[in-house]
Design a protein around this motif. Sequence first.
Motif, PDB file in Angstrom:
ATOM      1  N   PHE A  33       0.827  -1.203   0.000  1.00 45.27           N
ATOM      2  CA  PHE A  33       0.000   0.000   0.000  1.00 45.27           C
ATOM      3  C   PHE A  33       0.863   1.256   0.000  1.00 45.27           C
ATOM      4  O   PHE A  33       1.944   1.296   0.596  1.00 45.27           O
ATOM      5  CB  PHE A  33      -0.930   0.023   1.212  1.00 45.27           C
ATOM      6  CG  PHE A  33      -2.039  -0.990   1.154  1.00 45.27           C
ATOM      7  CD1 PHE A  33      -3.308  -0.605   0.737  1.00 45.27           C
ATOM      8  CD2 PHE A  33      -1.821  -2.310   1.491  1.00 45.27           C
ATOM      9  CE1 PHE A  33      -4.339  -1.530   0.675  1.00 45.27           C
ATOM     10  CE2 PHE A  33      -2.849  -3.252   1.423  1.00 45.27           C
ATOM     11  CZ  PHE A  33      -4.106  -2.858   1.010  1.00 45.27           C
ATOM     12  N   SER A  37      -2.977   5.903   1.519  1.00 50.49           N
ATOM     13  CA  SER A  37      -3.825   4.812   1.015  1.00 50.49           C
ATOM     14  C   SER A  37      -5.032   4.618   1.903  1.00 50.49           C
ATOM     15  O   SER A  37      -5.042   5.021   3.074  1.00 50.49           O
ATOM     16  CB  SER A  37      -3.023   3.508   0.921  1.00 50.49           C
ATOM     17  OG  SER A  37      -2.426   3.189   2.166  1.00 50.49           O
ATOM     18  N   TYR A  38      -6.045   3.942   1.335  1.00 49.68           N
ATOM     19  CA  TYR A  38      -7.312   3.734   2.037  1.00 49.68           C
ATOM     20  C   TYR A  38      -7.853   2.352   1.704  1.00 49.68           C
ATOM     21  O   TYR A  38      -7.846   1.938   0.543  1.00 49.68           O
ATOM     22  CB  TYR A  38      -8.347   4.791   1.611  1.00 49.68           C
ATOM     23  CG  TYR A  38      -7.879   6.202   1.820  1.00 49.68           C
ATOM     24  CD1 TYR A  38      -8.188   6.902   2.981  1.00 49.68           C
ATOM     25  CD2 TYR A  38      -7.105   6.843   0.840  1.00 49.68           C
ATOM     26  CE1 TYR A  38      -7.750   8.200   3.168  1.00 49.68           C
ATOM     27  CE2 TYR A  38      -6.656   8.138   1.022  1.00 49.68           C
ATOM     28  CZ  TYR A  38      -6.987   8.809   2.191  1.00 49.68           C
ATOM     29  OH  TYR A  38      -6.534  10.096   2.369  1.00 49.68           O
ATOM     30  N   TRP A  39      -8.328   1.660   2.726  1.00 51.76           N
ATOM     31  CA  TRP A  39      -9.006   0.366   2.536  1.00 51.76           C
ATOM     32  C   TRP A  39     -10.412   0.520   3.100  1.00 51.76           C
ATOM     33  O   TRP A  39     -10.600   0.685   4.298  1.00 51.76           O
ATOM     34  CB  TRP A  39      -8.250  -0.745   3.249  1.00 51.76           C
ATOM     35  CG  TRP A  39      -8.810  -2.132   3.019  1.00 51.76           C
ATOM     36  CD1 TRP A  39     -10.098  -2.480   2.747  1.00 51.76           C
ATOM     37  CD2 TRP A  39      -8.081  -3.368   3.064  1.00 51.76           C
ATOM     38  NE1 TRP A  39     -10.226  -3.833   2.608  1.00 51.76           N
ATOM     39  CE2 TRP A  39      -8.999  -4.416   2.792  1.00 51.76           C
ATOM     40  CE3 TRP A  39      -6.747  -3.688   3.308  1.00 51.76           C
ATOM     41  CZ2 TRP A  39      -8.619  -5.754   2.778  1.00 51.76           C
ATOM     42  CZ3 TRP A  39      -6.369  -5.026   3.290  1.00 51.76           C
ATOM     43  CH2 TRP A  39      -7.301  -6.045   3.020  1.00 51.76           C
ATOM     44  N   ASP A  41     -13.881  -1.305   3.738  1.00 56.63           N
ATOM     45  CA  ASP A  41     -14.428  -2.663   3.843  1.00 56.63           C
ATOM     46  C   ASP A  41     -15.904  -2.624   4.201  1.00 56.63           C
ATOM     47  O   ASP A  41     -16.306  -1.929   5.139  1.00 56.63           O
ATOM     48  CB  ASP A  41     -13.674  -3.467   4.907  1.00 56.63           C
ATOM     49  CG  ASP A  41     -14.197  -4.892   5.003  1.00 56.63           C
ATOM     50  OD1 ASP A  41     -14.078  -5.641   4.003  1.00 56.63           O
ATOM     51  OD2 ASP A  41     -14.744  -5.263   6.058  1.00 56.63           O
ATOM     52  N   THR A  51     -13.517   2.204   7.149  1.00 57.15           N
ATOM     53  CA  THR A  51     -12.471   2.726   6.286  1.00 57.15           C
ATOM     54  C   THR A  51     -11.181   2.854   7.087  1.00 57.15           C
ATOM     55  O   THR A  51     -11.155   3.531   8.120  1.00 57.15           O
ATOM     56  CB  THR A  51     -12.847   4.096   5.696  1.00 57.15           C
ATOM     57  OG1 THR A  51     -14.053   3.975   4.935  1.00 57.15           O
ATOM     58  CG2 THR A  51     -11.740   4.604   4.786  1.00 57.15           C
ATOM     59  N   ILE A  58      -4.402   0.101   8.359  1.00 51.31           N
ATOM     60  CA  ILE A  58      -4.610  -1.150   7.612  1.00 51.31           C
ATOM     61  C   ILE A  58      -3.947  -2.306   8.350  1.00 51.31           C
ATOM     62  O   ILE A  58      -4.503  -3.400   8.466  1.00 51.31           O
ATOM     63  CB  ILE A  58      -4.065  -1.006   6.181  1.00 51.31           C
ATOM     64  CG1 ILE A  58      -4.913   0.003   5.397  1.00 51.31           C
ATOM     65  CG2 ILE A  58      -4.047  -2.358   5.470  1.00 51.31           C
ATOM     66  CD1 ILE A  58      -4.343   0.379   4.047  1.00 51.31           C
ATOM     67  N   LEU A 104      -9.922  -2.150  -7.010  1.00 51.00           N
ATOM     68  CA  LEU A 104      -8.530  -1.821  -6.708  1.00 51.00           C
ATOM     69  C   LEU A 104      -8.088  -0.638  -7.566  1.00 51.00           C
ATOM     70  O   LEU A 104      -8.357  -0.601  -8.768  1.00 51.00           O
ATOM     71  CB  LEU A 104      -7.646  -3.041  -7.015  1.00 51.00           C
ATOM     72  CG  LEU A 104      -6.139  -2.832  -7.089  1.00 51.00           C
ATOM     73  CD1 LEU A 104      -5.584  -2.483  -5.706  1.00 51.00           C
ATOM     74  CD2 LEU A 104      -5.453  -4.077  -7.651  1.00 51.00           C
ATOM     75  N   CYS A 111      -0.920   0.258  -3.905  1.00 50.93           N
ATOM     76  CA  CYS A 111      -2.359   0.519  -3.848  1.00 50.93           C
ATOM     77  C   CYS A 111      -2.634   1.884  -3.243  1.00 50.93           C
ATOM     78  O   CYS A 111      -2.091   2.240  -2.196  1.00 50.93           O
ATOM     79  CB  CYS A 111      -3.031  -0.572  -3.017  1.00 50.93           C
ATOM     80  SG  CYS A 111      -4.804  -0.350  -2.808  1.00 50.93           S
ATOM     81  N   THR A 113      -6.296   2.974  -3.286  1.00 53.48           N
ATOM     82  CA  THR A 113      -7.556   2.647  -2.616  1.00 53.48           C
ATOM     83  C   THR A 113      -7.934   1.200  -2.903  1.00 53.48           C
ATOM     84  O   THR A 113      -7.744   0.700  -4.023  1.00 53.48           O
ATOM     85  CB  THR A 113      -8.711   3.559  -3.088  1.00 53.48           C
ATOM     86  OG1 THR A 113      -8.981   3.322  -4.475  1.00 53.48           O
ATOM     87  CG2 THR A 113      -8.384   5.012  -2.862  1.00 53.48           C
ATOM     88  N   LEU A 114      -8.468   0.553  -1.896  1.00 49.40           N
ATOM     89  CA  LEU A 114      -8.951  -0.824  -2.027  1.00 49.40           C
ATOM     90  C   LEU A 114     -10.339  -0.911  -1.404  1.00 49.40           C
ATOM     91  O   LEU A 114     -10.539  -0.478  -0.259  1.00 49.40           O
ATOM     92  CB  LEU A 114      -8.008  -1.800  -1.317  1.00 49.40           C
ATOM     93  CG  LEU A 114      -8.379  -3.287  -1.434  1.00 49.40           C
ATOM     94  CD1 LEU A 114      -8.205  -3.772  -2.866  1.00 49.40           C
ATOM     95  CD2 LEU A 114      -7.530  -4.133  -0.488  1.00 49.40           C
ATOM     96  N   THR A 116     -13.374  -3.666  -0.495  1.00 50.48           N
ATOM     97  CA  THR A 116     -13.766  -5.075  -0.388  1.00 50.48           C
ATOM     98  C   THR A 116     -15.190  -5.130   0.145  1.00 50.48           C
ATOM     99  O   THR A 116     -15.505  -4.535   1.176  1.00 50.48           O
ATOM    100  CB  THR A 116     -12.822  -5.860   0.552  1.00 50.48           C
ATOM    101  OG1 THR A 116     -12.657  -5.153   1.793  1.00 50.48           O
ATOM    102  CG2 THR A 116     -11.468  -6.064  -0.101  1.00 50.48           C
TER     103      THR A 116
END
Length: 219
Positions: A33, A37-39, A41, A51, A58, A104, A111, A113-114, A116
């Motif tokens: 990442f 970056s941001y995940w 979910d 988030t 993360i 993605l 990465c 932004t992701l 899921t």
Amino acid sequence: MNDRSPTQQATHWLTGLERALAQGDVAAAVALFDTDSYWRDLLAFTWNIKTCEGPAAIADMLAAVLDGLKPSNWRIEGEASQDNGMTEAWFTFETALARGRGLLRLRGDRCWTLLTTMTELKGLEERKGPTRSMGTTHGVVPGRKNWIERRTEEEAALGDSKQPYCLVIGGGQCGIALAARLRRLDVPTIVVEKHARAGDKRRHRGADQGALRAPERWR
């Protein structure tokens, strides 16, 4: 210079993430990442809408949920695209309990932004297509019951021999839509509404808020 196609870039990144998660190597996963970056979910990893902003968040999320989750089968869906140096790809994946879909976005090899999202629980798949619940039964079927008879039996059983799992408060548009989705998933559900009929809140909103008169020029 990176001479991979957008699809190859996205596939390479997902393969690296899958390998790191399978090994329980949080540090290796987070290294994929960007520092910015941001995940995001939706239920798939956290059972929540969450988030994570930045590698540290993360890492904390993965350390908390990865044990027993067993994420696997990360696969590109269709072809990835690229614009202004950003690679974007839809993908599918699985966990021990669910199947999911995600999005993605890569900046270079890392990465940005992701996303899921959980699409279905294993063993509780939505009945659709050839497995959908039929509204009627055709042909000669001994003891066949019509829709009203089956609906009456279902209502009588709910709360007696079959206990509800969910309670939806409010039989307006959103409540009815939610109950319909839960029904498709075979989740026993009760909807409670303070008005006499479902949807009456909208029917009577003029009375609830005071009668509204149209401007004179509209009459």
